[in-house]
Write a protein that holds these residues in place. Sequence first.
Motif, short mmCIF file in Angstrom:
data_model
loop_
_atom_site.label_atom_id
_atom_site.label_comp_id
_atom_site.label_asym_id
_atom_site.label_seq_id
_atom_site.Cartn_x
_atom_site.Cartn_y
_atom_site.Cartn_z
N ALA A 45 3.05 29.63 -8.38
CA ALA A 45 3.38 30.06 -9.75
C ALA A 45 3.95 31.47 -9.73
CB ALA A 45 2.13 30.02 -10.63
N THR A 47 4.38 34.74 -11.55
CA THR A 47 3.59 35.32 -12.63
C THR A 47 3.69 36.84 -12.65
OG1 THR A 47 1.43 35.23 -13.73
CG2 THR A 47 1.41 35.39 -11.33
N TYR A 53 -5.06 35.81 -16.70
CA TYR A 53 -5.51 34.48 -16.29
C TYR A 53 -5.56 34.32 -14.77
CZ TYR A 53 -0.41 33.97 -16.74
OH TYR A 53 0.95 34.16 -16.68
N ASP A 54 -5.80 35.41 -14.07
CA ASP A 54 -5.91 35.35 -12.61
C ASP A 54 -6.93 34.30 -12.16
OD1 ASP A 54 -5.57 38.22 -13.70
OD2 ASP A 54 -4.75 38.41 -11.67
N ILE A 57 -5.65 30.61 -12.32
CA ILE A 57 -4.74 30.21 -11.23
C ILE A 57 -5.54 29.99 -9.95
CG2 ILE A 57 -2.71 30.88 -9.88
CD1 ILE A 57 -1.93 32.76 -12.13
N ARG A 58 -6.44 30.95 -9.67
CA ARG A 58 -7.21 30.87 -8.41
C ARG A 58 -8.14 29.65 -8.44
NH1 ARG A 58 -4.80 34.89 -5.20
NH2 ARG A 58 -4.56 36.78 -6.42
N ILE A 62 -3.87 27.38 -7.17
CA ILE A 62 -2.42 27.57 -7.29
C ILE A 62 -2.10 28.95 -6.72
CG2 ILE A 62 -0.53 27.90 -8.95
CD1 ILE A 62 -2.13 25.79 -10.70
N PRO A 64 -0.38 32.37 -6.55
CA PRO A 64 0.46 33.23 -7.40
C PRO A 64 1.54 33.95 -6.60
CG PRO A 64 -1.66 34.29 -7.01
CD PRO A 64 -1.70 32.96 -6.30
N LEU A 132 5.17 31.31 -15.07
CA LEU A 132 4.23 31.56 -16.16
C LEU A 132 4.53 32.90 -16.83
CD1 LEU A 132 0.95 30.50 -14.29
CD2 LEU A 132 2.54 29.05 -15.58
N LEU A 196 -0.67 23.36 -16.28
CA LEU A 196 -0.78 23.46 -14.82
C LEU A 196 -1.30 22.15 -14.21
CD1 LEU A 196 -2.17 27.12 -14.44
CD2 LEU A 196 0.12 26.30 -13.82
N THR A 200 1.18 20.38 -11.64
CA THR A 200 0.83 20.53 -10.21
C THR A 200 -0.08 19.40 -9.71
OG1 THR A 200 -1.18 21.82 -10.63
CG2 THR A 200 0.90 23.05 -10.50
#
Lengths: 447, 281
Positions: A45, A47, A53-54, A57-58, A62, A64, A132, A196, A200
Amino acid sequence: MTEEKKPEERKKRRTATEAAASIGPMVKAMITDVQKAREEGKPIAFTFIACAYDEIIRAMDIVPSWVENYAGICGAKRDAQRFLERAESLNFSRSLCTYALCGLGFDSWREELGEMPPDAPWGGQVKPTVMLGSGQILCDPRNKWFQAAQHYMPDVPVYDVSLPYPAYADDYDFHETEGYYVKHIVEQLRGLIDFLEEQTGHKMDWARLEELVDLVDRTYDLIVDTYDLRRAIPTPMGTGDAMNTMVPIQFMMATQQAYDFFTNLNAELKDKIARKEGVIEDEKYRLIWGGGLPSWFALGDFNYFNSKGAVFPVETTYRTLESTRDFDIDLKKIKDPLEHIAWRWVKTWTYWYDKARKRPGSHPDVERLIQYIEDFKIDGIVMHEAFSCRSWHVGLIWQLNHLKKIYRDMPSLILESDIIDISSYNEADTRARIDAFIDTLEAVKDR
Amino acid sequence: MKSQYFAGVDIGSTMTKVVIMDQTTLTPVIGPTGPEHRKLANRVMEEALAKAKLSFDEITYVVATGYGRINVPFADKQITEISCHARGVGHLLPDARTVIDIGGQDSKGIKLKAGRVVDFVMNDKCAAGTGRFLEVTAEGLGVSLEDMGRLSLEAKNRVEISNTCTVFAAQEVVARLSEGVALPDIIAGLHEAIATRIYGMVRRLKIEREVALTGGGAKNIGLVKALEAKLGFPALLPPEPLLTGAIGAALLGRDIVQEAAEKGETLVRSERRLTEASIFT
């Protein structure tokens, strides 16, 4: 042809802390990891920093890819010009955000070639799976950049998250509306997760998300504790180093690696303080970097300040967090992880609002400067006006003037250049300004 | 007691200024800087020494300032032009609280308290707020720089120069000329344009009376009048606006020597050589 020009090799910049010196390889590894993820078919992603929104994603596994970081790397390696020129040739105005121009120039070139542009810094920025956006009132490229990037990557979907926060006004109690903002942000984050999952095929691991939310709270608190150690005289770490240590804050949040990094930095600073080891031997002037992103190609200017006896124990730039212990709500009681993230986001912005209301005529940005000036025993303010970044830099002069009006007059220096466009920079003029500023500090101290 | 002499060398972008001072006399020499002269500050210094009937060894202390200050091998110390202008104005015009210096390559605003700098702003990014703006446009108009001020006072109906870029402004004035606009009206418009930019920059400092104007721009009566109109009160002008920095440099040199004497310290001086600067040394 300009696109084939290669930058000159530059000497490594001197840092005060070992932690800051370790950042270069960490960033390089981060870029390599994204390239590896692409080879392995993992979702990537694009970003932005301070996206809030860390953890999401983690927790969804996904990878970053921080587009501002890659543009900054190009700038620091003095290799951004060819990407900026390419974006300009695609009819993007040179007065737009130069991070965005660099990224668009790079991505369009890579897509045209079907491979990385020649000699791409650190192997290059790979094509993402999704992009994103994260609008936060202050920065329009956070919405528009990826929309423009779709011209060159039409098959990569974009999701735009809106992350607003209450406005500040003397006669309006922001507490009344904070809840509405939280509700809106939670909806935005739920939409992000749905997007997401659909794009994904990765499902949200809610238990993992809760763990990471807690890790981010603890990392925030640790960072504030660690940076507060810089109040020591002599200060053990300056802003030059903080422009390195922003990497775990902005690009590694919600990872154990970021937490461990600040644990080590905390220990290193305590050790330096015990040994009375400062950034420089003879600390004469303590300055605040009071706003503005740095010129990534000219971080050596911090060393130049040091050579004149000046240190920067504190900065506002990239300190985009507050200790969660100091918020006026107990985050630990908020069990829903998305609500928790939303409240943390809103409170990080409104943290200075109540403080500002206590000082007649104050404003949160100005109040923050005043607090840091007092806590870190500051003699003067330095700001940087980066011409291509309107949203972060507009208002800096107002803040400076307002501070002098409601608090006290103090020496100040405005540097003018850009984040990565080196054509805006003149080392001789910049250093002449720094010399004059040091003279001013000396004159004021002597009085 | 034998007189002590102090020299101030101000190497600006267009002019090199040298003054030699003792307690009572002041010997100034002003020469062009230019690309070939930048490394030949020693010649201006030699001229000043000849005029003052002194040898170089008789100069107790030499301070260099201005853009070219680093390239002065015969200086004991380099000090920024901000500090030197402040010291010079503080000496010549002690009532001044704000200095506006308009040089060939940059313009500055300096806030003073008790003759010392407390704040400053500089424009070194855009030629439109500097003497360079007038140089370029004077060339476009076919008028000598020296005549610009006088001619602007004859304006009857000042025109507005809307371009803030020096290059485009030069084109704009040529277009105005071809429209038949009177030369004084155009020149007055140019002065208004540069005064607006300079005033906008210096206002950041919260301007306090009295205001002193220095640098080459202060020799242009049209620009002085335009700035005074913005300020709303008359400005102070030193006897020779080009020399303020060099005088300040000499005075700061004297301060350094006196302070060392008062403290009983041995004066640290450079191994100075009255030769031309070379990029190879």
